[in-house]
Enzyme design. Sequence first.
Site, PDB file in Angstrom:
ATOM      1  N   GLU A  47       0.813  -1.285   0.088  1.00 25.78           N
ATOM      2  CA  GLU A  47      -0.034   0.101   0.085  1.00 25.78           C
ATOM      3  C   GLU A  47       0.918   1.268   0.002  1.00 25.78           C
ATOM      4  O   GLU A  47       1.767   1.543   0.991  1.00 25.78           O
ATOM      5  CB  GLU A  47      -0.991   0.098   1.278  1.00 25.78           C
ATOM      6  CG  GLU A  47      -1.793   1.187   1.431  1.00 25.78           C
ATOM      7  CD  GLU A  47      -2.331   1.283   2.857  1.00 25.78           C
ATOM      8  OE1 GLU A  47      -2.703   0.154   3.391  1.00 25.78           O
ATOM      9  OE2 GLU A  47      -2.495   2.358   3.405  1.00 25.78           O
ATOM     10  N   ARG A  51       0.970  10.157   0.846  1.00 26.08           N
ATOM     11  CA  ARG A  51       1.521  11.341   1.799  1.00 26.08           C
ATOM     12  C   ARG A  51       2.288  12.039   1.042  1.00 26.08           C
ATOM     13  O   ARG A  51       2.816  13.041   1.633  1.00 26.08           O
ATOM     14  CB  ARG A  51       1.654  10.639   2.923  1.00 26.08           C
ATOM     15  CG  ARG A  51       0.628   9.997   3.638  1.00 26.08           C
ATOM     16  CD  ARG A  51       1.042   9.304   4.875  1.00 26.08           C
ATOM     17  NE  ARG A  51       0.037   8.421   5.332  1.00 26.08           N
ATOM     18  CZ  ARG A  51       0.443   7.319   6.264  1.00 26.08           C
ATOM     19  NH1 ARG A  51       1.216   7.661   7.051  1.00 26.08           N
ATOM     20  NH2 ARG A  51      -0.699   6.403   6.481  1.00 26.08           N
ATOM     21  N   LYS A 135     -10.863  -1.551   6.162  1.00 24.94           N
ATOM     22  CA  LYS A 135      -9.747  -1.379   7.235  1.00 24.94           C
ATOM     23  C   LYS A 135     -10.208  -1.071   8.568  1.00 24.94           C
ATOM     24  O   LYS A 135     -11.345  -0.349   8.598  1.00 24.94           O
ATOM     25  CB  LYS A 135      -8.780  -0.234   6.526  1.00 24.94           C
ATOM     26  CG  LYS A 135      -7.908   0.317   7.016  1.00 24.94           C
ATOM     27  CD  LYS A 135      -6.828   1.324   6.385  1.00 24.94           C
ATOM     28  CE  LYS A 135      -5.673   1.797   7.297  1.00 24.94           C
ATOM     29  NZ  LYS A 135      -4.921   2.714   6.562  1.00 24.94           N
TER      30      LYS A 135
END
Length: 218
Positions: A47, A51, A135
Amino acid sequence: MNKTLQMNNTLNKLGNYGIVPVVVLNDSKDAAPLAKALCDGGLACAEVTFRTDAAEESIRIMSEQFPEMLVGAGTILTTEQAERAIAAGAKFIVSPGLNPEVVAFCLEKNVPITPGVVTPSEMEQAIKLGLKIVKFFPAEPSGGLAMIKAVSAPYTMLQFMPTGGINPTNVREYLKYDKIFACGGSWMVKSSLIDSGDFDAITELTKEAAKIVAEIRG
Ligand code: 3PG
């Protein structure tokens, strides 16, 4: 292949890895060696968090140069980011919270999304949006495995990808529980290791993580 089946296949593949490395890349030059280190370590998935400015290009490099790898994008907060991530080659999308607009966008594009949830109300929203895998974030500060076990009683249809505070010590307990789809974690891909170019250490830590999955799930 039918679109739902295609999305399920992607998620099943991710679930089979059992642990999903959560990566922060500051420089896309590290994308290829990192992908190689993860593949060599036995977890050919990642993943890549949106950011940093390097995320989009890193996803592109990893997807193109390591087609055997399942590369997704994390920290997706907007449909615009989802669109860029998917165009770069992301095969799945992860978000820290549940944004119905982002979920609908990804499903429309036939790209699986696992949004972050913590509360029963958020879980019901995910179910309403047609999701079966979510999640659980941030896992440890939000009650960890005990919380997942408690909410699994009413929400029998959900499976969880706990992320946040998972480490080699507590990951076994999570993986033993049958509602855990996979665990997300950054311990094998710490920014300090990536930034210092210590890809051998990443391979070793990844091998250890893959071994834990094999021990628990056979
Ligand atoms: C994150 O958002 O960075 C992920 O939740 C990873 O958390 P971790 O660093 O605790 O594994």
